[in-house]
Design a protein around this motif. Sequence first.
Motif, short mmCIF file in Angstrom:
data_model
loop_
_atom_site.label_atom_id
_atom_site.label_comp_id
_atom_site.label_asym_id
_atom_site.label_seq_id
_atom_site.Cartn_x
_atom_site.Cartn_y
_atom_site.Cartn_z
N TYR A 1 20.89 8.92 4.93
CA TYR A 1 19.84 9.51 5.43
C TYR A 1 20.35 10.90 3.88
CZ TYR A 1 19.28 7.50 9.13
OH TYR A 1 19.32 6.36 10.38
N THR A 2 19.42 11.37 2.65
CA THR A 2 19.53 12.32 2.06
C THR A 2 18.59 13.05 1.84
OG1 THR A 2 19.15 10.98 0.54
CG2 THR A 2 21.72 11.42 0.84
N ASP A 3 17.67 13.17 2.16
CA ASP A 3 16.18 13.87 2.12
C ASP A 3 16.83 14.91 2.75
OD1 ASP A 3 13.97 11.60 3.27
OD2 ASP A 3 14.78 11.92 1.07
N TYR A 4 17.28 15.55 3.85
CA TYR A 4 17.49 17.06 4.06
C TYR A 4 19.21 17.62 3.86
CZ TYR A 4 12.93 16.16 5.61
OH TYR A 4 11.69 16.05 5.58
N TRP B 1 19.10 14.15 17.00
CA TRP B 1 20.40 12.95 16.65
C TRP B 1 20.71 13.87 15.44
CZ3 TRP B 1 20.53 9.67 12.35
CH2 TRP B 1 21.02 9.05 11.98
N SER B 2 19.76 13.38 14.63
CA SER B 2 20.20 13.93 12.80
C SER B 2 21.07 15.33 12.80
CB SER B 2 19.05 13.86 11.74
OG SER B 2 18.13 14.47 12.01
N THR B 3 20.71 16.26 14.21
CA THR B 3 21.47 17.87 13.70
C THR B 3 22.44 17.15 14.80
OG1 THR B 3 18.68 18.80 14.56
CG2 THR B 3 20.98 20.80 15.20
N SER B 4 22.65 16.74 14.90
CA SER B 4 24.46 16.57 15.69
C SER B 4 24.75 15.36 14.66
CB SER B 4 23.75 15.92 17.01
OG SER B 4 23.64 14.48 16.85
N MET B 5 24.72 14.88 14.07
CA MET B 5 24.61 14.60 13.04
C MET B 5 25.68 14.81 11.69
SD MET B 5 25.51 10.96 14.00
CE MET B 5 25.92 9.82 12.89
N THR B 6 24.81 16.01 11.42
CA THR B 6 25.59 16.79 10.31
C THR B 6 26.22 18.33 10.76
OG1 THR B 6 23.09 17.64 10.17
CG2 THR B 6 22.94 15.79 8.93
N GLU C 1 0.93 -1.39 0.03
CA GLU C 1 -0.30 -0.32 0.14
C GLU C 1 0.81 1.11 0.30
OE1 GLU C 1 -4.00 -1.47 2.81
OE2 GLU C 1 -2.41 -0.27 4.02
N ILE C 2 0.62 2.18 -0.66
CA ILE C 2 1.12 3.95 -0.76
C ILE C 2 0.96 3.89 0.65
CG2 ILE C 2 1.07 5.81 -1.94
CD1 ILE C 2 0.05 4.40 -4.49
N ASN C 3 1.42 4.86 1.31
CA ASN C 3 1.28 5.30 2.50
C ASN C 3 1.78 6.84 2.88
OD1 ASN C 3 4.12 4.36 2.58
ND2 ASN C 3 3.38 2.65 4.09
N ASN C 4 2.76 6.81 2.14
CA ASN C 4 3.18 8.48 1.97
C ASN C 4 4.08 8.47 2.62
OD1 ASN C 4 1.88 9.76 0.11
ND2 ASN C 4 -0.34 9.50 1.86
N PRO C 5 5.01 7.79 2.32
CA PRO C 5 6.67 8.75 3.64
C PRO C 5 6.75 9.09 4.05
CG PRO C 5 7.33 7.15 1.99
CD PRO C 5 5.97 6.84 1.55
N VAL C 6 7.63 9.76 5.66
CA VAL C 6 7.69 10.73 5.84
C VAL C 6 9.70 11.16 5.89
CG1 VAL C 6 6.13 11.01 7.68
CG2 VAL C 6 8.54 10.30 7.96
N LEU C 7 10.43 9.49 5.77
CA LEU C 7 11.64 10.00 4.76
C LEU C 7 12.26 8.60 4.10
CD1 LEU C 7 14.47 11.50 6.46
CD2 LEU C 7 14.40 9.45 7.97
#
Lengths: 151, 227
Positions: B110-113, B222-227, B89-95
């Motif tokens: 992780y290359t979205d942002y 976490w993602s802020t601290s990693m980038t 099913e298509i469920n609109n993933p956020v990431l």
Amino acid sequence: MAAAAREGGGASAASVAGRAGAGPGRAGPGGRLAPMAAAPEPHEPEKKPFKLLGILDVENIPCARESVLYGSLGSVVAGLGHFLVTSRIRRSCDVGVGGFILVTLGCWCHCRYNFAKQRIQERIAREGIKNKILYESTHLDPERKIKSNSS
Amino acid sequence: MAYPFQLGLQDASSPIMEELMNFHDHTLMIVFLISSLVLYLISLMLTTKLIHTSTMDAQEVETIWTILPAIILILIALPSLRILYMMDEINNPVLTVKTMGHQWYWSYEYTDYEDLCFDSYMIPTNELKPGELRLLEVDNRIILPMELPIRMLISSEDVLHSWAIPSLGLKTDAIPGRLNQATISSNRPGVFYGQCSEICGSNHSFMPIVLEMIPLKFFENWSTSMT
């Protein structure tokens, strides 16, 4: 970048053990983490669940116990009834086994259908509670939409 | 995660895995009934007068053992197909997270942002800290937000691998030159373990997957601290 990521990845935030009792450290007296030579690893349950024919876990599978019990009752009733009517032992055993299979399958399907309906209702209720808490007093509040539709 | 000598499925942590467990219970009940029937028939064979030496046909029993298996197969196929379509099913993933299989480690992107990429190697047994799990721990876990649909794009840089996490009901082949998609959605926070599930060389058993699901707020930190 990869080396920094490797070091940073060790300090993962809010790490929670996925299985109860699998945490690596426990607080000892005074609130300090007691050093552990070997933390208790996830172990199999102390009491082994009873499995019919070695495969069917009647204790933990929903509806299994009731289905097998009703099936047994149906088997006894059908086999005994057939014997009382016909006095044929072998055929009565066949009827008993057939009755067991049919009654077990029937109870199983009926119970699992109700169980599935209940799960769906639980999921809807859980979503509804979550949405109410999240969106209360905002423009996305479902109760506000219902009230504005009715007024 | 699994415990020693475990035979059954791990506890479900995603809606799809819950459905798969229910389907497994349903099929197991059918298997149990068929096994009971076969056991009874075998026991009947032990006591027989051997009088039917010239049986020519048996139309009734032939009809029964044609119709009955067809009904059983329909009983199994309908829930199976329902789950199969539910998984797509298509469920609109956020990431979206990409994972690439290598010999013999996984890498995550992780290359979205922002661009965030790291490798995930198994921690060797002699470097484990007390309490860590042998052949399952990694140096960098893949960290994701819980209760949100996440798209995983899985591929490989060299040979076939397979990215699997049993408690989330995920197993997707990592094929070089092909991008496979899976959707992760965890009901609860926790650490979920998996292992490579396609033979890929000498260290195939030593490239585990560790997924850490945390609340969105902590994931953002976490993602802020990693980038």
